[in-house]
Design a protein around this motif. Structure first.
Motif, PDB file in Angstrom:
ATOM      1  N   THR A   3       0.833  -1.198   0.000  1.00  0.00           N
ATOM      2  CA  THR A   3       0.000   0.000   0.000  1.00  0.00           C
ATOM      3  C   THR A   3       0.873   1.256   0.000  1.00  0.00           C
ATOM      4  N   MET A   4       1.972   1.221   0.755  1.00  0.00           N
ATOM      5  CA  MET A   4       2.891   2.363   0.795  1.00  0.00           C
ATOM      6  C   MET A   4       3.549   2.570  -0.568  1.00  0.00           C
ATOM      7  N   GLN A   5       3.886   1.475  -1.235  1.00  0.00           N
ATOM      8  CA  GLN A   5       4.487   1.593  -2.568  1.00  0.00           C
ATOM      9  C   GLN A   5       3.501   2.202  -3.558  1.00  0.00           C
ATOM     10  N   ILE A   6       2.263   1.775  -3.504  1.00  0.00           N
ATOM     11  CA  ILE A   6       1.234   2.334  -4.390  1.00  0.00           C
ATOM     12  C   ILE A   6       0.999   3.803  -4.057  1.00  0.00           C
ATOM     13  N   PHE A   7       0.997   4.136  -2.769  1.00  0.00           N
ATOM     14  CA  PHE A   7       0.847   5.522  -2.349  1.00  0.00           C
ATOM     15  C   PHE A   7       1.999   6.375  -2.878  1.00  0.00           C
ATOM     16  N   ASN A   8       3.231   5.868  -2.781  1.00  0.00           N
ATOM     17  CA  ASN A   8       4.390   6.618  -3.280  1.00  0.00           C
ATOM     18  C   ASN A   8       4.318   6.830  -4.782  1.00  0.00           C
ATOM     19  N   ILE A   9       3.881   5.824  -5.513  1.00  0.00           N
ATOM     20  CA  ILE A   9       3.734   5.957  -6.969  1.00  0.00           C
ATOM     21  C   ILE A   9       2.669   7.006  -7.287  1.00  0.00           C
ATOM     22  N   LYS A  54       1.628   9.462  -5.351  1.00  0.00           N
ATOM     23  CA  LYS A  54       2.142  10.777  -4.935  1.00  0.00           C
ATOM     24  C   LYS A  54       3.117  11.323  -5.978  1.00  0.00           C
ATOM     25  N   ALA A  55       3.999  10.468  -6.495  1.00  0.00           N
ATOM     26  CA  ALA A  55       4.957  10.903  -7.509  1.00  0.00           C
ATOM     27  C   ALA A  55       4.249  11.236  -8.825  1.00  0.00           C
ATOM     28  N   LEU A  56       3.218  10.489  -9.170  1.00  0.00           N
ATOM     29  CA  LEU A  56       2.447  10.786 -10.391  1.00  0.00           C
ATOM     30  C   LEU A  56       1.765  12.143 -10.299  1.00  0.00           C
ATOM     31  N   VAL A  57       1.135  12.421  -9.166  1.00  0.00           N
ATOM     32  CA  VAL A  57       0.478  13.713  -8.977  1.00  0.00           C
ATOM     33  C   VAL A  57       1.527  14.826  -9.003  1.00  0.00           C
ATOM     34  N   SER A  58       2.650  14.610  -8.317  1.00  0.00           N
ATOM     35  CA  SER A  58       3.723  15.614  -8.311  1.00  0.00           C
ATOM     36  C   SER A  58       4.253  15.860  -9.715  1.00  0.00           C
ATOM     37  N   LEU A  59       4.416  14.797 -10.485  1.00  0.00           N
ATOM     38  CA  LEU A  59       4.899  14.946 -11.856  1.00  0.00           C
ATOM     39  C   LEU A  59       3.884  15.698 -12.704  1.00  0.00           C
ATOM     40  N   GLY A  60       2.596  15.399 -12.530  1.00  0.00           N
ATOM     41  CA  GLY A  60       1.566  16.110 -13.285  1.00  0.00           C
ATOM     42  C   GLY A  60       1.569  17.602 -12.987  1.00  0.00           C
ATOM     43  N   VAL A  61       1.624  17.953 -11.719  1.00  0.00           N
ATOM     44  CA  VAL A  61       1.653  19.364 -11.328  1.00  0.00           C
ATOM     45  C   VAL A  61       2.933  20.023 -11.826  1.00  0.00           C
ATOM     46  N   SER A  62       4.039  19.312 -11.698  1.00  0.00           N
ATOM     47  CA  SER A  62       5.328  19.851 -12.137  1.00  0.00           C
ATOM     48  C   SER A  62       5.361  20.072 -13.649  1.00  0.00           C
ATOM     49  N   LEU A  63       4.819  19.130 -14.402  1.00  0.00           N
ATOM     50  CA  LEU A  63       4.756  19.297 -15.862  1.00  0.00           C
ATOM     51  C   LEU A  63       3.889  20.490 -16.236  1.00  0.00           C
ATOM     52  N   TRP A  64       2.763  20.644 -15.542  1.00  0.00           N
ATOM     53  CA  TRP A  64       1.861  21.759 -15.823  1.00  0.00           C
ATOM     54  C   TRP A  64       2.554  23.090 -15.527  1.00  0.00           C
ATOM     55  N   LEU A  65       3.217  23.193 -14.392  1.00  0.00           N
ATOM     56  CA  LEU A  65       3.922  24.428 -14.044  1.00  0.00           C
ATOM     57  C   LEU A  65       5.096  24.689 -14.987  1.00  0.00           C
ATOM     58  N   THR A  66       5.790  23.635 -15.373  1.00  0.00           N
ATOM     59  CA  THR A  66       6.912  23.792 -16.307  1.00  0.00           C
ATOM     60  C   THR A  66       6.408  24.268 -17.664  1.00  0.00           C
ATOM     61  N   THR A 106      10.997  18.887 -12.465  1.00  0.00           N
ATOM     62  CA  THR A 106      10.248  17.908 -13.242  1.00  0.00           C
ATOM     63  C   THR A 106      11.107  16.689 -13.553  1.00  0.00           C
ATOM     64  N   ILE A 107      12.348  16.920 -13.939  1.00  0.00           N
ATOM     65  CA  ILE A 107      13.267  15.805 -14.226  1.00  0.00           C
ATOM     66  C   ILE A 107      13.460  14.951 -12.977  1.00  0.00           C
ATOM     67  N   TYR A 108      13.711  15.589 -11.848  1.00  0.00           N
ATOM     68  CA  TYR A 108      13.960  14.847 -10.615  1.00  0.00           C
ATOM     69  C   TYR A 108      12.709  14.113 -10.140  1.00  0.00           C
ATOM     70  N   THR A 109      11.542  14.689 -10.355  1.00  0.00           N
ATOM     71  CA  THR A 109      10.295  14.033  -9.981  1.00  0.00           C
ATOM     72  C   THR A 109      10.028  12.836 -10.886  1.00  0.00           C
ATOM     73  N   ALA A 110      10.352  12.954 -12.166  1.00  0.00           N
ATOM     74  CA  ALA A 110      10.192  11.827 -13.088  1.00  0.00           C
ATOM     75  C   ALA A 110      11.113  10.680 -12.685  1.00  0.00           C
ATOM     76  N   VAL A 111      12.338  10.992 -12.309  1.00  0.00           N
ATOM     77  CA  VAL A 111      13.276   9.954 -11.853  1.00  0.00           C
ATOM     78  C   VAL A 111      12.758   9.300 -10.574  1.00  0.00           C
ATOM     79  N   GLU A 112      12.187  10.103  -9.682  1.00  0.00           N
ATOM     80  CA  GLU A 112      11.611   9.557  -8.454  1.00  0.00           C
ATOM     81  C   GLU A 112      10.471   8.598  -8.771  1.00  0.00           C
ATOM     82  N   LEU A 113       9.615   8.959  -9.706  1.00  0.00           N
ATOM     83  CA  LEU A 113       8.511   8.096 -10.117  1.00  0.00           C
ATOM     84  C   LEU A 113       9.035   6.784 -10.676  1.00  0.00           C
ATOM     85  N   VAL A 114      10.041   6.862 -11.538  1.00  0.00           N
ATOM     86  CA  VAL A 114      10.633   5.641 -12.113  1.00  0.00           C
ATOM     87  C   VAL A 114      11.206   4.761 -11.006  1.00  0.00           C
ATOM     88  N   ASP A 115      11.869   5.353 -10.040  1.00  0.00           N
ATOM     89  CA  ASP A 115      12.414   4.588  -8.918  1.00  0.00           C
ATOM     90  C   ASP A 115      11.310   3.876  -8.146  1.00  0.00           C
TER      91      ASP A 115
END
Length: 175
Positions: free
Chosen positions: A90-96, A98-110, A149-158
């Motif tokens: 559940t924590m792994q799914i939550f982290n994914i 969270k990273a997806l939402v962060s990446l979406g917001v980051s892409l929009w702001l970028t 955005t780059i660092y958030t994408a790498v976090e999502l991949v991790d």
């Protein structure tokens, strides 16, 4: 030299450049404040426009600090949900998520900061007193958000790789 080693080299150089630039700005900004205080209160000769000049390292330091927080995964977060999540899956799914939402917001702001970057480049405004182009400060938004955005994408991949490894491990244990 394979593609992975080239990417690692680019990554290493990018983070090293970011760290050096942040360090340099962290030296310049207090020095500018020291000069301003010295001139204004000791010599009674205020330096007009130094506040305008200090805006540039302040903006760059703020954006590079945000990018550094993304790189080190030291985001400011309210981890209330993580207190209630007990299962590792559940924590792994939550982290994914969270990273997806962060990446979406980051892409929009970028995306929006890119258009602001182009606008700033086209208009080429200047500060009032010193007449320094505002583009040099405004470009920090685009560069900082791109790094985030780059660092958030790498976090999502991790997080996805961790999740996939746990699925494989679970599947091997069941076999």
């Amino acid at each position: 030299m394979g593609p992975n080693s080239a990417i690692r080299s680019i990554w290493k150089n990018l983070t090293r450049l970011q760290a050096k630039l942040t360090f340099i700005i962290m030296i310049i900004l207090p020095f500018m404040v020291f000069i301003q205080v010295l001139l204004r209160y000791v010599f009674r000769v205020p330096l007009m426009g130094i506040e305008e000049l200090m805006i540039y390292p302040i903006i760059w330091l703020y954006m590079l600090g945000g990018a550094n927080a993304s790189l080190e995964r030291n985001h400011i977060s309210c981890g209330i949900l993580t207190l209630y999540i007990k299962r590792e899956r559940t924590m792994q799914i939550f982290n994914i998520t969270k990273a997806l939402v962060s990446l979406g917001v980051s892409l929009w702001l970028t995306y929006w900061s890119y258009w602001y970057f182009l606008y700033s480049l086209k208009v080429w405004k200047y500060t009032d007193l010193v007449k320094v182009p505002l583009f040099f400060g405004e470009s920090a938004l685009f560069i900082g958000l791109t790094l985030m955005t780059i660092y958030t994408a790498v976090e999502l991949v991790d997080y996805i790789q961790i999740f996939a490894r746990s699925l494989r491990k679970e599947k091997e244990e069941l076999s």
